[in-house]
Structure formats: structure tokens, C-alpha cells
Enzyme design. Structure first.
Site, mmCIF file in Angstrom:
data_model
loop_
_atom_site.group_PDB
_atom_site.id
_atom_site.type_symbol
_atom_site.label_atom_id
_atom_site.label_comp_id
_atom_site.label_asym_id
_atom_site.label_seq_id
_atom_site.Cartn_x
_atom_site.Cartn_y
_atom_site.Cartn_z
ATOM 1 N N GLY A 108 0.792 -1.185 0.052
ATOM 2 C CA GLY A 108 0.142 -0.128 -0.096
ATOM 3 C C GLY A 108 0.821 1.386 0.033
ATOM 4 O O GLY A 108 0.114 2.443 0.081
ATOM 5 N N LEU A 109 2.030 1.134 -0.304
ATOM 6 C CA LEU A 109 3.128 2.501 -0.135
ATOM 7 C C LEU A 109 2.793 3.284 -1.223
ATOM 8 O O LEU A 109 2.518 4.558 -0.935
ATOM 9 C CB LEU A 109 4.550 2.030 -0.108
ATOM 10 C CG LEU A 109 4.903 1.056 1.055
ATOM 11 C CD1 LEU A 109 6.437 1.005 1.033
ATOM 12 C CD2 LEU A 109 4.511 1.711 2.320
ATOM 13 N N GLY A 110 2.322 2.791 -2.510
ATOM 14 C CA GLY A 110 2.086 3.457 -3.700
ATOM 15 C C GLY A 110 0.813 4.504 -3.448
ATOM 16 O O GLY A 110 0.613 5.581 -3.730
ATOM 17 N N TYR A 144 -3.300 2.871 -11.430
ATOM 18 C CA TYR A 144 -3.752 4.225 -11.328
ATOM 19 C C TYR A 144 -5.177 4.318 -11.685
ATOM 20 O O TYR A 144 -5.950 5.412 -11.221
ATOM 21 C CB TYR A 144 -2.891 5.153 -12.516
ATOM 22 C CG TYR A 144 -1.454 5.075 -11.899
ATOM 23 C CD1 TYR A 144 -1.158 5.727 -10.645
ATOM 24 C CD2 TYR A 144 -0.306 4.778 -13.073
ATOM 25 C CE1 TYR A 144 0.218 5.793 -10.201
ATOM 26 C CE2 TYR A 144 1.101 4.872 -12.392
ATOM 27 C CZ TYR A 144 1.225 5.282 -11.136
ATOM 28 O OH TYR A 144 2.484 5.544 -10.598
#
Length: 174
Positions: A108-110, A144
Site C-alpha cells: 500500500g505504499l504507492g 492508477y
């Protein structure tokens, strides 16, 4: 797992750490997609230690590390106003770089970095956020789109002597 997003300043240690992160993540992402000399040439021309230092000094650019339990897990570069690589929709913020180290992917860092970018854009009263993503990066494109970006156009990304097609993804904020 505790995470922290840290704005980077222009210290010697930060320049070294950021340079190492850029080189590692770029090689991890693009090795095998173009000749090694293209990747090496791109990194030397655009992200040498001196180039990283200069970019950290630019007033309308900001670099961030995302730390996981105190360890660097990835980084992001935001561009504002005239520092953007292209002009999309006037009042916008560009996410020029967003990379996560392989050991930290799927945590979940992005998503956290992009949420931070969006918060920054909203605070700055921007109308849009945008970024370029390599046309062959299916995982990134799907990611995205899941979080509200849509493709609007393309542009060419010069990777040494190997022109690549980037898709320009835009997210409307207002």
C-alpha cells in the site's frame, strides 16, 4: 507496520540515499525492457549525484521518502508550476516519479504516496494531478485507474536511444 512520508532536504546523506534509491528502483523497473546502456546513460545524464543535488534545490520540486518502520521503502517526486515536465490543464501538480522497492511492494505504499500527493494538490488549490506511465507497465496502469486516474494522451520518454511511449494519466480534483 508504521509508515511515514518524509520531505527530503538537500543534505549530503539525503543526496546519496536518494541517488541510490533512484538507481536501484529504475534498474529494478526497466532492466530487460531496453538495452542496459540506455538505462545507464539515462541515469547518468539525469540522475547523477550532481543532478540529484540540483533537483533537490529546485524551488518547485519536492522529493519524499516513504519510510516503513524507519526503513526507506520508496520515493516520490512532485513538480509544481513551471517545474512540470509538460503543461496539462493549467492548475495542476505532476507526480513525476513514484517508485517502491521490490521488498516493499504490495503493502500500500504507492497508494499512501499518491494520497499524500493529492492532499498536497488540494492544499495548493490545484484542479488536477497528472503523471506519465510507461505504456507497457500493465500493473501501474491498472493501479492508477483504480484510484481515479484516466488516460488522456501520450508523450515520448527518451530512454537513451530507445524512445518509449508514456501514457499521460490525469485525475480531476475539483
Amino acid at each position: 507496520m508504521t509508515t511515514e512520508i518524509k520531505h527530503l532536504t538537500n543534505s549530503k546523506q539525503t543526496v546519496r540515499n536518494l541517488h541510490q534509491m533512484i538507481v536501484k528502483t529504475f534498474w529494478d523497473t526497466y532492466r530487460g525492457t531496453s538495452a542496459d546502456h540506455n538505462i545507464a546513460d539515462y541515469l547518468e545524464q539525469n540522475y547523477s549525484l550532481e543532478q540529484v543535488k540540483k533537483q533537490l534545490q529546485q524551488p518547485n520540486c519536492a522529493f519524499y521518502f516513504i519510510l516503513v518502520n524507519g526503513r526507506i521503502g520508496g520515493y516520490m517526486k512532485l513538480n509544481f508550476d513551471e517545474a512540470q515536465t509538460e503543461n496539462y490543464h493549467g492548475k495542476s501538480l505532476e507526480v513525476e516519479k513514484l517508485y517502491v522497492l521490490p521488498a516493499f511492494k504490495r503493502q500500500g505504499l504507492g497508494t499512501k504516496l499518491l494520497a499524500f500527493a493529492e492532499e498536497t494538490a488540494v492544499k495548493r488549490d490545484e484542479d488536477y494531478m497528472w503523471l506519465g506511465v510507461w505504456s507497457e507497465n500493465e500493473k501501474a496502469k491498472a493501479f492508477y485507474q483504480e484510484i481515479g486516474f484516466h488516460q488522456e494522451t501520450t508523450h515520448t520518454f527518451e530512454l537513451g536511444d530507445d524512445p518509449q511511449t508514456d501514457l499521460v494519466f490525469v485525475k480531476k480534483l475539483k
